[in-house]
Structures are given as structure tokens and as C-alpha cells.
Design a protein around this motif. Structure first.
Motif, PDB file in Angstrom:
ATOM      1  N   LEU A 220       0.830  -1.207   0.000  1.00  0.00           N
ATOM      2  CA  LEU A 220       0.000   0.000   0.000  1.00  0.00           C
ATOM      3  C   LEU A 220       0.864   1.255   0.000  1.00  0.00           C
ATOM      4  O   LEU A 220       0.605   2.211  -0.734  1.00  0.00           O
ATOM      5  CB  LEU A 220      -0.931   0.002   1.213  1.00  0.00           C
ATOM      6  CG  LEU A 220      -2.098  -0.969   1.122  1.00  0.00           C
ATOM      7  CD1 LEU A 220      -2.806  -1.080   2.452  1.00  0.00           C
ATOM      8  CD2 LEU A 220      -3.070  -0.507   0.057  1.00  0.00           C
TER       9      LEU A 220
ATOM     10  N   GLN B  27       1.218   4.172  -2.802  1.00  0.00           N
ATOM     11  CA  GLN B  27       0.986   5.574  -2.483  1.00  0.00           C
ATOM     12  C   GLN B  27       2.166   6.435  -2.949  1.00  0.00           C
ATOM     13  O   GLN B  27       1.969   7.489  -3.554  1.00  0.00           O
ATOM     14  CB  GLN B  27       0.781   5.730  -0.979  1.00  0.00           C
ATOM     15  CG  GLN B  27       0.313   7.108  -0.602  1.00  0.00           C
ATOM     16  CD  GLN B  27       0.243   7.302   0.894  1.00  0.00           C
ATOM     17  OE1 GLN B  27       0.224   6.331   1.655  1.00  0.00           O
ATOM     18  NE2 GLN B  27       0.204   8.544   1.317  1.00  0.00           N
TER      19      GLN B  27
ATOM     20  N   LEU C 108       3.148   5.131   9.597  1.00  0.00           N
ATOM     21  CA  LEU C 108       3.467   3.710   9.501  1.00  0.00           C
ATOM     22  C   LEU C 108       4.743   3.381  10.267  1.00  0.00           C
ATOM     23  O   LEU C 108       4.801   2.410  11.034  1.00  0.00           O
ATOM     24  CB  LEU C 108       3.649   3.359   8.026  1.00  0.00           C
ATOM     25  CG  LEU C 108       3.254   1.953   7.659  1.00  0.00           C
ATOM     26  CD1 LEU C 108       1.808   1.721   8.021  1.00  0.00           C
ATOM     27  CD2 LEU C 108       3.475   1.733   6.179  1.00  0.00           C
TER      28      LEU C 108
ATOM     29  N   PHE D  15       4.103   3.305  13.959  1.00  0.00           N
ATOM     30  CA  PHE D  15       3.418   2.069  14.376  1.00  0.00           C
ATOM     31  C   PHE D  15       4.410   0.921  14.470  1.00  0.00           C
ATOM     32  O   PHE D  15       4.394   0.144  15.417  1.00  0.00           O
ATOM     33  CB  PHE D  15       2.324   1.695  13.378  1.00  0.00           C
ATOM     34  CG  PHE D  15       1.050   2.441  13.593  1.00  0.00           C
ATOM     35  CD1 PHE D  15       0.528   2.622  14.870  1.00  0.00           C
ATOM     36  CD2 PHE D  15       0.358   2.959  12.522  1.00  0.00           C
ATOM     37  CE1 PHE D  15      -0.644   3.321  15.058  1.00  0.00           C
ATOM     38  CE2 PHE D  15      -0.813   3.653  12.712  1.00  0.00           C
ATOM     39  CZ  PHE D  15      -1.315   3.833  13.975  1.00  0.00           C
TER      40      PHE D  15
ATOM     41  N   MET E  59      -5.292  11.681  10.131  1.00  0.00           N
ATOM     42  CA  MET E  59      -6.041  10.803   9.218  1.00  0.00           C
ATOM     43  C   MET E  59      -7.359  11.445   8.830  1.00  0.00           C
ATOM     44  O   MET E  59      -7.757  11.438   7.661  1.00  0.00           O
ATOM     45  CB  MET E  59      -6.307   9.447   9.889  1.00  0.00           C
ATOM     46  CG  MET E  59      -5.134   8.501   9.830  1.00  0.00           C
ATOM     47  SD  MET E  59      -5.649   6.800   9.976  1.00  0.00           S
ATOM     48  CE  MET E  59      -5.649   6.595  11.737  1.00  0.00           C
TER      49      MET E  59
ATOM     50  N   ASN F 175      -3.478   6.032   1.745  1.00  0.00           N
ATOM     51  CA  ASN F 175      -2.844   6.414   2.984  1.00  0.00           C
ATOM     52  C   ASN F 175      -3.611   5.892   4.192  1.00  0.00           C
ATOM     53  O   ASN F 175      -3.050   5.283   5.105  1.00  0.00           O
ATOM     54  CB  ASN F 175      -2.791   7.946   3.001  1.00  0.00           C
ATOM     55  CG  ASN F 175      -1.938   8.477   4.104  1.00  0.00           C
ATOM     56  OD1 ASN F 175      -0.896   7.908   4.394  1.00  0.00           O
ATOM     57  ND2 ASN F 175      -2.375   9.546   4.716  1.00  0.00           N
TER      58      ASN F 175
ATOM     59  N   VAL G 219      -5.884   3.465   4.281  1.00  0.00           N
ATOM     60  CA  VAL G 219      -5.876   1.993   4.333  1.00  0.00           C
ATOM     61  C   VAL G 219      -4.576   1.499   4.968  1.00  0.00           C
ATOM     62  O   VAL G 219      -4.590   0.656   5.879  1.00  0.00           O
ATOM     63  CB  VAL G 219      -6.024   1.390   2.912  1.00  0.00           C
ATOM     64  CG1 VAL G 219      -5.981  -0.123   2.976  1.00  0.00           C
ATOM     65  CG2 VAL G 219      -7.320   1.827   2.275  1.00  0.00           C
ATOM     66  N   GLY G 220      -3.453   2.058   4.510  1.00  0.00           N
ATOM     67  CA  GLY G 220      -2.162   1.623   5.038  1.00  0.00           C
ATOM     68  C   GLY G 220      -2.045   1.868   6.532  1.00  0.00           C
ATOM     69  O   GLY G 220      -1.634   0.989   7.293  1.00  0.00           O
ATOM     70  N   LEU G 221      -2.443   3.057   6.943  1.00  0.00           N
ATOM     71  CA  LEU G 221      -2.303   3.399   8.368  1.00  0.00           C
ATOM     72  C   LEU G 221      -3.213   2.555   9.241  1.00  0.00           C
ATOM     73  O   LEU G 221      -2.805   2.049  10.294  1.00  0.00           O
ATOM     74  CB  LEU G 221      -2.615   4.885   8.576  1.00  0.00           C
ATOM     75  CG  LEU G 221      -1.536   5.849   8.097  1.00  0.00           C
ATOM     76  CD1 LEU G 221      -1.954   7.287   8.332  1.00  0.00           C
ATOM     77  CD2 LEU G 221      -0.234   5.570   8.831  1.00  0.00           C
TER      78      LEU G 221
ATOM     79  N   LEU H  59      -4.386  -0.370   8.554  1.00  0.00           N
ATOM     80  CA  LEU H  59      -3.884  -1.741   8.528  1.00  0.00           C
ATOM     81  C   LEU H  59      -2.760  -1.909   9.552  1.00  0.00           C
ATOM     82  O   LEU H  59      -2.778  -2.825  10.377  1.00  0.00           O
ATOM     83  CB  LEU H  59      -3.373  -2.050   7.123  1.00  0.00           C
ATOM     84  CG  LEU H  59      -3.033  -3.508   6.844  1.00  0.00           C
ATOM     85  CD1 LEU H  59      -4.275  -4.356   6.971  1.00  0.00           C
ATOM     86  CD2 LEU H  59      -2.437  -3.652   5.462  1.00  0.00           C
ATOM     87  N   ALA H  60      -1.804  -0.985   9.516  1.00  0.00           N
ATOM     88  CA  ALA H  60      -0.687  -1.065  10.457  1.00  0.00           C
ATOM     89  C   ALA H  60      -1.195  -0.973  11.891  1.00  0.00           C
ATOM     90  O   ALA H  60      -0.747  -1.694  12.787  1.00  0.00           O
ATOM     91  CB  ALA H  60       0.303   0.053  10.165  1.00  0.00           C
ATOM     92  N   LYS H  61      -2.165  -0.098  12.091  1.00  0.00           N
ATOM     93  CA  LYS H  61      -2.681   0.123  13.438  1.00  0.00           C
ATOM     94  C   LYS H  61      -3.386  -1.125  13.964  1.00  0.00           C
ATOM     95  O   LYS H  61      -3.176  -1.555  15.093  1.00  0.00           O
ATOM     96  CB  LYS H  61      -3.658   1.306  13.398  1.00  0.00           C
ATOM     97  CG  LYS H  61      -4.072   1.765  14.771  1.00  0.00           C
ATOM     98  CD  LYS H  61      -4.866   3.038  14.716  1.00  0.00           C
ATOM     99  CE  LYS H  61      -5.104   3.482  16.153  1.00  0.00           C
ATOM    100  NZ  LYS H  61      -6.092   4.513  16.267  1.00  0.00           N
TER     101      LYS H  61
END
Lengths: 404, 434
Positions: free
Chosen positions: A19, A23, A301, A304, B23, B323, B325-327, B329-331
């Protein structure tokens, strides 16, 4: 730095990495093209018109008196305008760059030939060259005996009798490539017109494709319709004062007319490019927004992941890794992800450019934009990841001994 | 259960306040920008004459010679006709209604009061113009075809000019002096500004308030009033408006049924061939007949800059979505242990899915509300532009709902993938690694 552990750690987050790569790629493609468009439009904005732009003011006058002779009226008006203190010269003309009033004619170099080249005809009273500030690079100005009326009442028939013309360098090179245009004949109307001079720049009243923007001819034809534009040459700091006096002077001479658009040439140019400036602002905002969102994604990211890996970072520290090792690890990981995005991003940038070329008349993206875009995104990635990377480097080795 | 998940979502979002805020900001910006441009393009591609547009057509007879500029801008036909062709079609009377027209402007000289002369844009048209376009009259009416031929000095005013000259009462029967000629007012319109001004040449002034007066085309030509718009001549023999090698007139026909449209197409084809037999129309193209909405699309009534702005906004939204989706997902994946514990204690996959789905929906709805605000701000800034379409940029109820639906759909879609991944975390494995 060994690549293997980096890669194997990334493969544990395949989807997330994918992802982020997407991006970065999309951002790279859009930003490259957006920056290119900004550069293009800024260049349009800055095109030289060929005129002394900061020394000109103008006003449009439309006479309403049916019985007056426009030629006499214009001569009288000009004499009065030249009396205004600070005015060095004044002429009556039918068109100006950016005023949209474009009288274009097909230009052939042999009689009765079909042609696919059109050029604007600019017409004005004697002194036009000097007042507008056009630079003659070859030949001479018109002689007083060469002027005759446009004959606008009879479908501008003057163009069929005019003896001489001055053309722009761009037009000269197009019509007579590799040769001097001086003394050659062109056919804007039914009869030959001799080129007696060449000016370096003169934009057309309405811009088109870049190649033909300077296809202009100057003709010694006197504007003789009721509707005319007076252009006055003055010092830059005197423009506003002169402009305030112009309407009064003309009104006192003859009130039976409509006066429109008293303005400086600078204002005319600004108005012409207003949409362009809005667009540049929006493009800038879009590029900034995209880079911001992508930086946000990278930083989010990374932070995290740092939280998630506190324990393993602690273990690495406990068995001998330095803070620098951890910092470099996170930075290398980011470099790898961003690089993964840049490769498809460049292809995408190119594809997007092809699309824009067909639909929006944009030129081809110069190759240099691609490496520049790559460097920009690498820097952005490293900048965004710095905070989380420092936090990762600050994880103490003692974390290894604690349960999460 | 729902309330509990909602509380959990809020608690989780609170734990990383800055990131949550960013976000929401990202999704808000993406949706705001997209909705601004979708709204602008939506209002601009509306039907200028609802109910009548399906029966209106533009016949196209491209009389230009073969050799022209190779550039795309110059070679695309703009629908303009020459004077002889327009008059031939007008007099042939083969459509239910037909009218030729051209834009112009004229100095208006008020006969009473202290008003100074001023310029106004207007249109020179033939008699059928008013009934064909269903033009709403406040008082009076148009003129007849006979008056066209007689070059009658009559004029129809739009409400604004009427107000300026005669106040609130319609000035029927009174006199207006244009340039040096007196015209009798026979009709006053009801503020008629179809958007876009479809009947004129399509250019960058297609939107906004334009024509303030209408008078007979032949009268205008007779009096040599000033015409506007593109006037293009080719070949030799002078640039007279009435010559057969200068195109500048717009022509519209009303055809009430598809069968009649078919007949008219045939008639145009016959006319084309007949003229070709006389040595005109050298281009290897045929006569065409375009419907109104089709015509506006072909002439690109929506400026290309605006379409570019829409694509830019959508591209931005796309990146924002990736952006989010990625965040998310990581979370979500970071909370693997939490999920494992819940799964081990008996929670089903769909419970986990619901929990995370609600968390992403909260972000989406917050982003949608923010996006709505940003879209309103965006439209406000569009209304400040000097272009004619600026005043059209208003959000209607449908667009308002659309924005919200877009926001929720976008974020739920964005949350779907992370939530689905999270609910597939195996319970035992995660517990063991701790």
C-alpha cells in the motif's frame, strides 16, 4: 548494511508495504506532472510581449457621432493626448497583445496560393513602433507616405492596397527559413506586400499554440472605424496620474462617445492571465497536499512499526547493536520502500504525461523531471521517518528483559 | 454490542490523537476537494433548457476549404454557417422551427434621464428564436418572419436592461436608441439567462449573464451594427458578411420527433450534395445534425482547466485513501495480541470485523463532516473567481447527500481491508509469541 534481514522483515508486512509503495508511486507520478504543468504555465505567464510593458497606458474610445470622420477624430484626440504632461508619445491602434481583438489573415508567399499559416495584422497610426517600444532588428520603420486608411467600412479592403509591412522574427523564419525576409513579398490580401522590417518580438492578441504565438504583421493602415484604442507611452511612475487625466481630456474634446477600459498594460496582462494564476495556485496546493499526505503516511506507519518492534529493538540493542545501527536500519527500510514506489511511479508519471498530452495539449515531460521527482521523494521519506527512527534508536536495551 | 464497540473505537482513536487527527484531516481534504470539483462540473453540465433540449438540433455544414491549420484547435468545426447557407436553411422551412443568430454588442443611448451611453451585449436573431427556445416573456412578445424580411426596427429587452432604462414597468412601445437608430420595444424578458448560453458560439464566456437585448438579424446587418464572435473567411474576393466564404452564423432547428430528425438529416445531406455539385463544400465530410446536449459536449463547454482540476482532486482523494488503508492496517495489525486474546476468549471473526469496521467508520464519518465543510469553503472560493460559472457553484441537496455518501463509502471501504485482515489473526500463534 545487510539487505537480507531488512527484506525478510518487510515480507512480514506485505500488504502494508504494498500500500505504501503504491501511495509513493502515485504521488511521484502526479507530483512530477503537476510540477511540470506549473513550470509550463509560469513560462506562459512570463512570455515577453515585445512591448515596453511598464510604460504603457490605454483607453478604448467608441465615437457615436455618425457624421464625423473617424480619421479626423483620431488625429484630434491624439494631438490632445500628447499634450498631457508626462506623455512622451501616443498612437491609435486596432489591437494589442492580450486584448483578444485578433484580425488574422492567411499569409502566402506566392499570389493566390492556398496557405495554412495565419498571422495577426496590427494596424496603427505613425509612431506605433516607438510608442509600443518594439525592437526593430532588421530594416526600417514605415515612411509617412506609406500610410493609408484601413477602409473598415468596406470589409477592411485597405489590406489589398497596403504597400509594405513589418513582421516578427518568428514569422520571418517560418516564411523564409534561412534567408532574410527583407525585400520579399507576402500576400496577406489579394496583392503583394513588401517586407521592409523585422521586429524581434510581438505576441498576438490571443495566445494559441506556442509555435504560432508570435506570428504577427504590422501594417501602415490607419484605423478608421469609430472604435479605436489609444495607447500612451509614459514613465512607469506616471502611469496612474496620466490614466486619471485621459478620460477627462477626451471627454472635453467630444463627449459624444463611450470610453471603455482605461488601464495600464500591466493590468491588461494580469487580467489575461488571471485564470492561469488561479490554476497555478491550485496545482501548487495539490502538489503540497499530496506530499504532505504521503509524508504523513510514511511517518505514521514507521511510528506504528517502531511501537510494535520495541521488544526486538531492545534485544538487538542488548546483544550489541548501537543506537546508530537502529537508526540506520529504520532509515534503510524507508529508503527501500520509497525506492520500490519510485520505480513504478516513474512509469506512471510517463503514462500520465502521455494522457495529458492527448487531452490537455501539454508537451512531453522532460526526462530530468523523473530523477528530480525521485530525489524529492527520497528526501521526503527520510525527513518523515526521522522522528520515528530517532524514537526507535532511543529504545533502551533493558526493554528486552521486560514483557511487552 | 454496537455501543460497546463504538466506545472501544473512541478509546483506541484517543490513544494516538495526533495520528487520528491527521487521518481525519487527510480524508477530509480529499473528499472536500473532490466534492468541490464534482459539484462545479455537475452544475455546469446541467441542461440549459429542460423539457425542450431533446428537440433542439444544430445542423453543421462545414464549408471551409481543404487546406487549414493542422492544429486541432483550428480544424475542429465550430458549427458556424455562412450567410447564404443559413438563409437557405431558414427559407427552406423544413424543420418545425428554425432560427439563425449571431452575437453582438451595441452602444445604448438613453433618451431620458442623465444616463451616459453604455455598451451592452446582445444577440441578433430571427423570428423563431423565441418560440423555439421557449423564452419567457414578462410582457409583449417577439416578432414575425415577415418583420425579419422587412428589417423591422424592433427590439426585445432582457429584464435587467429594461430596469435600467425604464424602471420596474416593462417599457413596451417605448423607444431605445442603439448606436444611431431608434428601436421600438415589443417585448421584455423575464431575466432569461440559460446556463450555459448554449445558442451562442461556445467560448470562455459560455456561462454567466450575457445578452441584454435581441433584435432582428437582418436589421442588424443592414445597419452595420457591430457583431461579435468568430468571423472566419477564406479564399479571395473580400471579407463581406454576406459572402459564401465567410462563416460566422449559428443556426438551430427544432424537430419534434425522431422521424422528423431523420427527415431533416436527409434534407441536409441533399443540400450538401447539391451545393457540392455547384463547386462548394470541398471537405470530404458530410452534413451533420447534433442534439443540444451532444453539441455542448462536443464543443467542450466545460473549460479543460476545470476538468483537469477535477482529475487532480480525484487523484488526491485516491492517494489519501491509500494512505488511510495503510495506516489503519498497520494500526489494527499492531493490536494482534489484543485480537488474539479476544478470539481465545470466544469472540467470533465477525465480532472482530465489526469492532474494527466501526473504528474505521468513525474516522470516515468525521472525515466526511470535515470534507463537507472543506467543500463549502472550496465552493466559496470558486464563487470568488471572475469566471461566468462562478455564481453557479452552489451545493444542492443531492450534492450534499452525495458528499456524505462518498465520505462514508470511502472510509468504510478503506477500513474494510484492514478489518478483514485483522479478523484473520490466528488466536494461538499471537499468544505464543508474547
Amino acid at each position: 548494511m545487510p539487505l537480507r534481514p531488512l527484506l525478510s522483515s518487510l515480507t512480514r508486512h506485505k500488504l502494508t508495504v504494498l500500500l505504501l509503495v503504491l501511495q509513493v508511486g502515485l504521488t511521484c507520478a502526479i507530483v512530477c506532472n503537476v510540477v511540470f504543468m506549473i513550470v509550463n504555465r509560469t513560462a506562459q505567464l512570463r512570455q515577453p510581449s515585445g512591448l515596453d510593458e511598464d510604460q504603457l497606458v490605454m483607453i478604448e474610445s467608441i465615437g457615436l457621432d455618425e457624421n464625423e470622420n473617424p480619421l479626423t477624430r483620431h488625429a484630434g484626440d491624439l494631438a490632445a493626448l500628447r499634450q498631457i504632461p508626462g506623455v512622451t508619445s501616443a498612437v491609435a491602434i486596432d489591437a494589442l497583445p492580450f486584448n483578444g481583438n485578433d484580425w488574422s489573415n492567411g499569409i502566402a508567399t506566392t499570389p493566390n496560393a492556398e496557405t495554412n499559416l495565419t498571422a495577426t495584422a496590427y494596424n496603427g497610426t505613425p509612431g506605433e513602433l516607438g510608442t509600443l517600444g518594439l525592437h526593430l532588428v532588421e530594416g526600417r520603420d514605415f515612411r509617412p507616405d506609406e500610410y493609408l486608411p484601413m477602409d473598415s467600412a468596406h470589409d477592411w479592403a485597405g489590406i489589398n492596397h497596403v504597400p509594405v509591412t513589418i513582421i516578427t522574427r518568428a514569422l520571418a523564419e517560418q516564411l523564409f527559413p534561412g534567408r532574410s525576409a527583407l525585400g520579399k513579398d507576402i500576400y496577406p490580401g489579394d496583392n503583394p506586400v513588401r517586407v521592409v522590417g523585422v521586429v524581434d518580438h510581438l505576441l498576438r492578441p490571443q495566445l494559441r499554440e506556442a509555435a504560432s504565438n508570435e506570428y504577427s504583421t504590422l501594417l501602415p493602415l490607419l484605423p478608421d472605424s469609430a472604435d479605436v484604442t489609444y495607447v500612451l507611452h509614459t514613465k512607469p511612475q506616471e502611469r496612474e496620474r496620466v490614466l486619471r487625466q485621459v478620460s477627462d481630456v477626451l471627454d472635453r474634446l467630444n463627449g459624444n462617445r463611450i470610453l471603455r477600459k482605461p488601464q495600464t498594460f500591466t493590468q491588461l496582462r494580469d487580467d489575461y492571465f488571471r485564470r492561469n494564476r488561479t490554476m497555478i495556485g491550485l496545482l501548487l496546493a495539490a502538489a503540497t497536499g499530496l506530499l504532505f499526505v504521503t509524508a504523513l503516511g510514511i511517518a505514521g506507519l514507521a511510528s506504528f512499526w517502531v511501537q510494535q518492534r520495541r521488544r526486538s529493538i531492545g534485544i538487538r540493542r542488548a546483544i550489541g547493536a548501537t543506537r546508530g545501527d537502529i537508526l540506520r536500519y529504520v532509515q534503510a527500510e524507508n529508503f527501500l520502500i520509497v525506492s520500490g514506489g519510485i520505480v513504478p511511479g516513474m512509469l506512471l508519471a510517463y503514462a500520465l504525461n502521455l494522457l495529458l498530452m492527448t487531452h490537455y495539449e501539454l508537451p512531453r515531460l522532460p526526462f530530468l523531471y523523473l530523477p528530480a521527482g525521485a530525489v524529492l521523494l527520497w528526501l521526503l521519506g527520510q525527513g518523515a521517518v526521522l522522528g520515528p527512527a530517532l524514537r526507535a534508536a532511543a529504545v533502551p536495551p533493558v526493554v528486552a528483559t521486560r514483557a511487552d | 454490542m454496537f455501543g460497546y464497540y463504538f466506545a472501544l473505537a473512541l478509546r483506541s482513536l484517543k490513544r494516538s490523537k495526533v495520528l487520528t487527527a491527521l487521518m481525519i484531516l487527510a480524508i477530509g481534504l480529499g473528499i472536500g476537494a473532490s466534492m468541490t470539483m464534482i459539484t462545479v462540473l455537475h452544475v455546469m453540465s446541467g441542461d440549459p433548457l429542460p423539457g425542450r433540449s431533446a428537440q433542439l438540433f444544430v445542423p453543421q455544414l462545414d464549408a471551409r476549404p481543404l487546406v487549414r491549420n493542422k492544429s486541432s484547435k483550428d480544424s475542429a468545426p465550430n458549427g458556424n454557417l455562412t450567410w447564404p447557407d443559413a438563409m437557405n436553411l431558414l427559407r427552406a422551412h423544413r424543420a418545425d422551427r428554425q432560427a439563425a443568430m449571431a452575437s453582438g454588442s451595441a452602444p445604448i443611448r438613453p433618451l431620458q434621464g442623465s444616463l451616459r451611453p453604455f455598451f451592452q451585449p446582445g444577440h441578433y436573431v430571427t423570428a423563431d428564436f423565441f418560440p423555439m427556445f421557449d423564452v419567457p416573456f414578462r410582457a409583449g412578445g417577439g416578432w414575425t418572419a415577415q418583420e425579419d424580411e422587412q428589417r423591422a426596427r424592433v427590439i426585445v429587452l432582457n429584464a435587467e436592461l429594461n430596469r435600467k432604462l425604464f424602471g420596474d414597468a416593462p417599457g413596451i412601445g417605448r423607444t431605445v436608441r442603439l448606436k444611431n437608430t431608434d428601436f421600438r420595444v415589443i417585448g421584455v424578458l423575464d431575466d432569461w439567462y440559460p446556463q450555459p448560453t448554449f445558442y451562442a458560439q461556445v467560448n470562455d464566456r459560455a456561462f454567466g449573464k450575457t445578452d441584454q437585448f435581441f433584435l432582428p438579424l437582418q436589421t442588424a446587418l443592414d445597419l452595420q451594427l457591430s457583431f461579435g464572435g468568430n468571423f472566419m473567411c477564406w479564399g479571395n474576393g473580400g471579407d463581406a458578411r454576406t459572402s459564401d466564404h465567410c462563416n460566422w452564423l449559428q443556426f438551430w432547428v427544432q424537430l419534434d420527433s425522431p422521424a422528423k430528425a431523420q427527415d431533416y438529416r436527409r434534407f441536409l445531406g441533399d443540400y450538401w450534395r447539391e451545393q457540392q455539385a455547384h463547386g462548394r463544400f470541398p471537405r470530404p465530410v458530410d452534413a451533420q445534425l447534433y442534439g443540444l446536449m451532444d453539441w455542448l459536449t462536443r464543443q467542450q463547454v466545460i473549460p479543460s482547466d476545470l476538468r483537469l482540476q477535477l482529475w487532480l482532486a480525484l487523484g488526491f482523494l485516491g492517494v489519501c485513501m491509500l494512505n488511510i488503508v495503510g495506516l489503519l492496517l498497520a494500526k489494527f495489525l499492531r493490536r494482534g495480541s489484543e485480537v488474539s486474546v479476544r478470539r481465545a476468549l470466544g469472540a467470533q471473526r465477525r465480532d472482530i470485523f465489526l469492532q474494527f469496521g466501526i473504528e474505521s467508520a468513525v474516522i470516515g464519518i468525521a472525515g466526511g463532516v470535515l470534507g463537507l465543510g472543506i467543500a463549502e469553503l472550496g465552493l466559496l472560493s470558486v464563487r470568488q473567481r471572475p469566471d461566468g460559472y462562478a455564481q453557479l457553484a452552489q451545493m444542492d441537496a443531492a450534492m450534499l447527500l452525495g458528499t456524505f455518501a462518498l465520505a462514508v463509502c470511502a472510509s468504510v471501504l478503506a477500513g474494510l481491508l484492514p478489518a478483514w485482515r485483522a479478523c484473520h489473526i490466528a488466536p494461538a500463534l499471537q499468544l505464543k509469541t508474547q
